[in-house]
Design a protein around this motif. Structure first.
Motif, mmCIF file in Angstrom:
data_model
loop_
_atom_site.group_PDB
_atom_site.id
_atom_site.type_symbol
_atom_site.label_atom_id
_atom_site.label_comp_id
_atom_site.label_asym_id
_atom_site.label_seq_id
_atom_site.Cartn_x
_atom_site.Cartn_y
_atom_site.Cartn_z
ATOM 1 N N VAL A 110 35.902 51.800 52.372
ATOM 2 C CA VAL A 110 35.552 50.440 52.788
ATOM 3 C C VAL A 110 36.798 49.549 52.739
ATOM 4 C CG1 VAL A 110 34.232 48.370 52.180
ATOM 5 C CG2 VAL A 110 33.120 50.603 52.180
ATOM 6 N N ALA A 111 37.571 49.671 51.676
ATOM 7 C CA ALA A 111 38.798 48.872 51.559
ATOM 8 C C ALA A 111 39.753 49.188 52.704
ATOM 9 C CB ALA A 111 39.467 49.133 50.214
ATOM 10 N N LYS A 112 39.921 50.454 52.996
ATOM 11 C CA LYS A 112 40.810 50.860 54.087
ATOM 12 C C LYS A 112 40.304 50.304 55.419
ATOM 13 C CE LYS A 112 42.668 54.956 56.379
ATOM 14 N NZ LYS A 112 42.665 56.427 56.398
ATOM 15 N N TYR A 113 39.025 50.457 55.673
ATOM 16 C CA TYR A 113 38.417 49.985 56.922
ATOM 17 C C TYR A 113 38.600 48.469 57.096
ATOM 18 C CZ TYR A 113 34.827 48.878 60.376
ATOM 19 O OH TYR A 113 34.155 48.411 61.469
ATOM 20 N N ARG A 114 38.468 47.729 55.985
ATOM 21 C CA ARG A 114 38.570 46.263 56.030
ATOM 22 C C ARG A 114 40.010 45.765 55.880
ATOM 23 N NH1 ARG A 114 34.267 43.354 57.318
ATOM 24 N NH2 ARG A 114 34.185 42.025 55.521
ATOM 25 N N GLY A 115 40.946 46.682 55.635
ATOM 26 C CA GLY A 115 42.339 46.287 55.468
ATOM 27 C C GLY A 115 42.610 45.584 54.146
ATOM 28 N N ILE A 116 41.873 45.988 53.122
ATOM 29 C CA ILE A 116 42.003 45.364 51.799
ATOM 30 C C ILE A 116 42.785 46.298 50.892
ATOM 31 C CG2 ILE A 116 40.738 44.512 49.789
ATOM 32 C CD1 ILE A 116 38.366 43.991 51.725
ATOM 33 N N ASP A 117 43.829 45.787 50.285
ATOM 34 C CA ASP A 117 44.612 46.566 49.341
ATOM 35 C C ASP A 117 43.788 46.805 48.083
ATOM 36 O OD1 ASP A 117 46.634 46.703 46.923
ATOM 37 O OD2 ASP A 117 47.789 47.173 48.738
ATOM 38 N N ARG A 118 43.922 47.978 47.491
ATOM 39 C CA ARG A 118 43.126 48.313 46.303
ATOM 40 C C ARG A 118 43.351 47.328 45.168
ATOM 41 N NH1 ARG A 118 44.917 54.007 44.101
ATOM 42 N NH2 ARG A 118 43.587 53.377 42.395
ATOM 43 N N ARG A 119 44.517 46.665 45.128
ATOM 44 C CA ARG A 119 44.788 45.670 44.072
ATOM 45 C C ARG A 119 43.883 44.460 44.202
ATOM 46 N NH1 ARG A 119 51.049 45.350 45.186
ATOM 47 N NH2 ARG A 119 50.087 45.479 47.236
ATOM 48 N N GLU A 120 43.260 44.285 45.371
ATOM 49 C CA GLU A 120 42.362 43.168 45.611
ATOM 50 C C GLU A 120 40.889 43.540 45.429
ATOM 51 O OE1 GLU A 120 43.651 40.504 48.981
ATOM 52 O OE2 GLU A 120 44.635 42.395 49.518
ATOM 53 N N VAL A 121 40.639 44.769 45.021
ATOM 54 C CA VAL A 121 39.273 45.257 44.857
ATOM 55 C C VAL A 121 38.845 45.113 43.403
ATOM 56 C CG1 VAL A 121 37.774 47.287 44.971
ATOM 57 C CG2 VAL A 121 39.486 46.888 46.760
ATOM 58 N N MET A 122 37.682 44.515 43.198
ATOM 59 C CA MET A 122 37.081 44.410 41.880
ATOM 60 C C MET A 122 35.892 45.357 41.837
ATOM 61 S SD MET A 122 35.390 41.059 40.175
ATOM 62 C CE MET A 122 34.692 41.041 38.557
ATOM 63 N N ALA A 123 35.802 46.145 40.792
ATOM 64 C CA ALA A 123 34.668 47.045 40.603
ATOM 65 C C ALA A 123 34.073 46.786 39.228
ATOM 66 C CB ALA A 123 35.110 48.495 40.723
ATOM 67 N N ILE A 124 32.758 46.783 39.172
ATOM 68 C CA ILE A 124 32.055 46.559 37.912
ATOM 69 C C ILE A 124 31.168 47.765 37.664
ATOM 70 C CG2 ILE A 124 30.497 45.048 36.628
ATOM 71 C CD1 ILE A 124 31.317 42.798 38.599
ATOM 72 N N GLY A 125 31.322 48.381 36.508
ATOM 73 C CA GLY A 125 30.544 49.570 36.192
ATOM 74 C C GLY A 125 30.087 49.604 34.751
ATOM 75 N N ASP A 126 29.227 50.594 34.457
ATOM 76 C CA ASP A 126 28.712 50.691 33.100
ATOM 77 C C ASP A 126 28.514 52.116 32.605
ATOM 78 O OD1 ASP A 126 26.518 51.473 34.574
ATOM 79 O OD2 ASP A 126 25.116 50.120 33.592
ATOM 80 N N ASN A 127 28.861 53.112 33.448
ATOM 81 C CA ASN A 127 28.610 54.480 33.014
ATOM 82 C C ASN A 127 29.595 55.440 33.666
ATOM 83 O OD1 ASN A 127 27.304 56.630 31.702
ATOM 84 N ND2 ASN A 127 25.310 55.663 31.992
ATOM 85 N N TYR A 128 29.512 56.699 33.278
ATOM 86 C CA TYR A 128 30.468 57.716 33.720
ATOM 87 C C TYR A 128 30.523 57.889 35.235
ATOM 88 C CZ TYR A 128 30.306 58.861 28.774
ATOM 89 O OH TYR A 128 30.358 58.788 27.417
ATOM 90 N N ASN A 129 29.417 57.672 35.913
ATOM 91 C CA ASN A 129 29.412 57.823 37.367
ATOM 92 C C ASN A 129 30.255 56.756 38.066
ATOM 93 O OD1 ASN A 129 27.327 55.941 36.589
ATOM 94 N ND2 ASN A 129 26.664 55.948 38.710
ATOM 95 N N ASP A 130 30.692 55.748 37.343
ATOM 96 C CA ASP A 130 31.493 54.661 37.907
ATOM 97 C C ASP A 130 32.997 54.858 37.708
ATOM 98 O OD1 ASP A 130 29.161 53.225 38.643
ATOM 99 O OD2 ASP A 130 28.994 52.436 36.606
ATOM 100 N N VAL A 131 33.410 55.889 36.998
ATOM 101 C CA VAL A 131 34.810 56.063 36.619
ATOM 102 C C VAL A 131 35.738 56.116 37.831
ATOM 103 C CG1 VAL A 131 36.472 57.632 35.532
ATOM 104 C CG2 VAL A 131 34.341 57.067 34.371
ATOM 105 N N GLU A 132 35.400 56.879 38.856
ATOM 106 C CA GLU A 132 36.284 56.981 40.024
ATOM 107 C C GLU A 132 36.426 55.622 40.713
ATOM 108 O OE1 GLU A 132 36.854 59.346 44.215
ATOM 109 O OE2 GLU A 132 35.471 60.165 42.744
ATOM 110 N N MET A 133 35.336 54.902 40.846
ATOM 111 C CA MET A 133 35.366 53.582 41.453
ATOM 112 C C MET A 133 36.220 52.622 40.622
ATOM 113 S SD MET A 133 32.107 51.036 42.119
ATOM 114 C CE MET A 133 31.696 50.980 40.369
ATOM 115 N N LEU A 134 36.037 52.648 39.321
ATOM 116 C CA LEU A 134 36.807 51.787 38.432
ATOM 117 C C LEU A 134 38.291 52.129 38.453
ATOM 118 C CD1 LEU A 134 34.205 51.832 35.557
ATOM 119 C CD2 LEU A 134 34.885 49.774 36.829
ATOM 120 N N THR A 135 38.592 53.410 38.532
ATOM 121 C CA THR A 135 39.969 53.860 38.584
ATOM 122 C C THR A 135 40.633 53.408 39.887
ATOM 123 O OG1 THR A 135 39.445 55.761 37.208
ATOM 124 C CG2 THR A 135 41.476 55.882 38.471
ATOM 125 N N PHE A 136 39.892 53.427 40.984
ATOM 126 C CA PHE A 136 40.423 52.988 42.277
ATOM 127 C C PHE A 136 40.716 51.486 42.285
ATOM 128 C CE2 PHE A 136 39.466 50.848 46.265
ATOM 129 C CZ PHE A 136 40.494 51.349 47.046
#
Length: 83
Positions: free
Chosen positions: A10-36
């Motif tokens: 989604v970030a790539k498609y929208r032209g958004i740098d990963r440094r501008e992405v905020m991710a909010i998670g609470d469990n192990y399934n969110d680790v990859e998203m949080l790491t990105f």
């Protein structure tokens, strides 16, 4: 694994740098998203292992942790005036 991939696509498609992405998670399934994300946030009710990663920790979900995290990032500019 899918969440991080989806966030990246989604970030790539929208032209958004990963440094501008905020991710909010609470469990192990969110680790990859949080790491990105350039600004990863962990809910206050998240498992302790995730809290040890050094990511920002917001309030518990019962205390409007997502809203608090967004407010922290956007600051006063995000304030909604009383109607």
């Amino acid at each position: 694994m899918l969440e991080g991939t989806c966030a990246a696509e989604v970030a790539k498609y929208r032209g958004i740098d990963r440094r501008e992405v905020m991710a909010i998670g609470d469990n192990y399934n969110d680790v990859e998203m949080l790491t990105f994300a350039g600004y990863p946030v962990i809910m206050g009710n998240a498992c302790q292992d995730l809290k040890q990663e050094g990511w920002t920790v917001t309030l518990h979900h019962d205390e409007h942790g997502v809203a608090a995290a967004i407010d922290q990032v956007l600051g006063a500019s995000a304030a909604i005036p009383n109607a």
